[in-house]
Design a protein around this motif. Structure first.
Motif, PDB file in Angstrom:
ATOM      1  N   GLN A  72       7.144   0.967  -5.007  1.00 14.41           N
ATOM      2  CA  GLN A  72       6.480   1.778  -4.118  1.00 14.41           C
ATOM      3  C   GLN A  72       6.937   2.899  -3.808  1.00 14.41           C
ATOM      4  OE1 GLN A  72       6.674   0.487   0.178  1.00 14.41           O
ATOM      5  NE2 GLN A  72       4.580   0.821   0.431  1.00 14.41           N
ATOM      6  N   THR A  73       5.994   4.055  -3.927  1.00 12.69           N
ATOM      7  CA  THR A  73       6.542   5.457  -3.784  1.00 12.69           C
ATOM      8  C   THR A  73       5.388   6.171  -3.093  1.00 12.69           C
ATOM      9  OG1 THR A  73       5.211   6.180  -5.749  1.00 12.69           O
ATOM     10  CG2 THR A  73       7.509   5.673  -6.256  1.00 12.69           C
ATOM     11  N   MET A  74       5.818   7.362  -2.314  1.00 13.69           N
ATOM     12  CA  MET A  74       4.766   7.895  -1.395  1.00 13.69           C
ATOM     13  C   MET A  74       3.413   8.308  -2.231  1.00 13.69           C
ATOM     14  SD  MET A  74       5.765   8.001   1.618  1.00 13.69           S
ATOM     15  CE  MET A  74       4.859   9.474   2.388  1.00 13.69           C
ATOM     16  N   MET A  75       3.754   8.665  -3.527  1.00 12.23           N
ATOM     17  CA  MET A  75       2.473   9.143  -4.486  1.00 12.23           C
ATOM     18  C   MET A  75       1.563   8.185  -4.772  1.00 12.23           C
ATOM     19  SD  MET A  75       2.638  12.444  -4.127  1.00 12.23           S
ATOM     20  CE  MET A  75       1.386  12.937  -5.313  1.00 12.23           C
ATOM     21  N   GLN A  76       2.423   7.017  -5.385  1.00  6.05           N
ATOM     22  CA  GLN A  76       1.479   5.825  -5.901  1.00  6.05           C
ATOM     23  C   GLN A  76       1.085   4.708  -5.129  1.00  6.05           C
ATOM     24  OE1 GLN A  76      -0.054   6.491  -8.918  1.00  6.05           O
ATOM     25  NE2 GLN A  76       1.076   8.611  -9.060  1.00  6.05           N
ATOM     26  N   GLY A  77       2.006   4.655  -4.081  1.00  2.00           N
ATOM     27  CA  GLY A  77       1.803   3.376  -3.507  1.00  2.00           C
ATOM     28  C   GLY A  77       2.416   2.248  -4.084  1.00  2.00           C
ATOM     29  N   LEU A  78       2.050   1.100  -3.573  1.00  2.00           N
ATOM     30  CA  LEU A  78       2.500  -0.191  -4.229  1.00  2.00           C
ATOM     31  C   LEU A  78       1.851  -0.422  -5.675  1.00  2.00           C
ATOM     32  CD1 LEU A  78       2.495  -2.722  -1.179  1.00  2.00           C
ATOM     33  CD2 LEU A  78       4.326  -2.323  -2.959  1.00  2.00           C
ATOM     34  N   GLU A  79       2.667  -0.469  -6.723  1.00  2.00           N
ATOM     35  CA  GLU A  79       2.337  -0.828  -7.837  1.00  2.00           C
ATOM     36  C   GLU A  79       2.886  -2.045  -8.587  1.00  2.00           C
ATOM     37  OE1 GLU A  79       2.111   3.248 -10.407  1.00  2.00           O
ATOM     38  OE2 GLU A  79       3.970   3.153  -9.299  1.00  2.00           O
ATOM     39  N   LEU A  80       2.080  -2.799  -9.433  1.00  2.00           N
ATOM     40  CA  LEU A  80       2.554  -4.099  -9.796  1.00  2.00           C
ATOM     41  C   LEU A  80       3.337  -3.590 -11.030  1.00  2.00           C
ATOM     42  CD1 LEU A  80       2.891  -7.306  -9.604  1.00  2.00           C
ATOM     43  CD2 LEU A  80       0.562  -7.357 -10.866  1.00  2.00           C
ATOM     44  N   LEU A  81       4.597  -4.444 -11.357  1.00  2.86           N
ATOM     45  CA  LEU A  81       5.309  -4.060 -12.459  1.00  2.86           C
ATOM     46  C   LEU A  81       5.121  -5.411 -13.279  1.00  2.86           C
ATOM     47  CD1 LEU A  81       8.346  -2.058 -11.034  1.00  2.86           C
ATOM     48  CD2 LEU A  81       6.455  -1.160 -11.975  1.00  2.86           C
ATOM     49  N   ALA A  82       5.573  -6.524 -12.838  1.00  2.24           N
ATOM     50  CA  ALA A  82       5.728  -7.654 -13.368  1.00  2.24           C
ATOM     51  C   ALA A  82       5.397  -8.859 -12.531  1.00  2.24           C
ATOM     52  CB  ALA A  82       7.132  -7.696 -13.993  1.00  2.24           C
ATOM     53  N   TYR A  83       4.767  -9.995 -13.251  1.00  4.55           N
ATOM     54  CA  TYR A  83       4.375 -11.132 -12.439  1.00  4.55           C
ATOM     55  C   TYR A  83       4.763 -12.358 -13.477  1.00  4.55           C
ATOM     56  CZ  TYR A  83       0.531 -14.579 -11.626  1.00  4.55           C
ATOM     57  OH  TYR A  83      -0.040 -15.738 -11.110  1.00  4.55           O
TER      58      TYR A  83
END
Lengths: 115, 113
Positions: A37-48
């Motif tokens: 999670q970053t301010m610019m990109q929000g929540l991003e899935l990395l791995a599952y």
């Protein structure tokens, strides 16, 4: 009260160093997710992961990031070498696939700062 | 590609002033729409899951509704402790990875006493 736990909660490191983040999913859950999670990109899935097997890591920079589940109680996310642009909060979430609800429960996060 | 858009980005309310947060989504087949609350320095906390258009769920001052294109989170008579970022996420029917969530950018709610 079952919770996802993450360690460390905060990490400050220098560029080029290896960083390892750990996650203990809720007992009985069979899915684990890593998010950034970053301010610019929000929540991003990395791995599952499902049943400890990686199902999707398309959101993860393959050259420096790696994710593993050595056993059902531990998931790790490693960055080597780390770069300043990796500074973010990394969340682990767990859930149970097949229950019909598929709800993900999040841990408190690891705040990473790469200088 | 899944798209989830939340509006407004930020919302300031006076205590007791009811309002709604919007989550618009575009997916091939919706498996579930999730609402989370996130407080500063903490991980997202699960609030609701909605599965089909017309469905509604309530929890204290919060009520979530779902249509075929959007979801609303209605906040009735909010209190300062309702201040947080509210995130919505969608889960789509995939052949083999149906548990993945796509998150919107969130709405930062501030409730003044």
């Amino acid at each position: 009260d079952a919770r996802v736990t993450q360690t460390p909660r905060h990490k400050v490191t220098e560029m080029g160093q290896e960083v390892t983040m750990r996650c203990q999913p809720i007992l009985g859950h069979n899915t684990v997710f890593w998010y950034r999670q970053t301010m610019m990109q929000g929540l991003e899935l990395l791995a599952y992961f499902r049943n400890r097997a990686p199902l999707d890591d398309s959101g993860m920079p393959k050259d420096r990031f790696s994710a593993e589940m050595p056993d059902a109680t531990l998931a790790t996310l490693k960055i080597q070498p780390s770069e300043p642009r990796d500074s973010a909060v990394y969340f682990c979430a767990s859930g149970f696939s097949g229950s019909g609800t598929d709800t993900q429960y999040f841990g408190p996060g690891t705040r990473l700062t790469v200088l | 590609e899944d798209q989830v858009t939340q509006s407004p980005e930020a919302l300031r309310l006076q205590e007791g002033e009811s309002s709604s947060l919007n989550c618009s989504y575009t997916v091939s087949g919706l498996r579930g729409l999730f609402w989370y609350r996130q407080d500063p320095g903490k991980g997202p906390e699960f609030l609701f899951t909605l599965y089909s258009a017309g469905e509604e769920k309530e929890k204290e001052r919060l009520k979530a509704t779902l249509t075929k294109k959007e979801s609303f989170l209605h906040i009735t008579a909010p209190k300062p402790e309702d201040s947080a970022t509210y995130l919505c996420a969608v889960q789509e029917w995939y052949n083999n990875a149906g548990n993945m969530l796509t998150f919107g950018g969130g709405t930062r709610l501030m409730v003044k006493p």
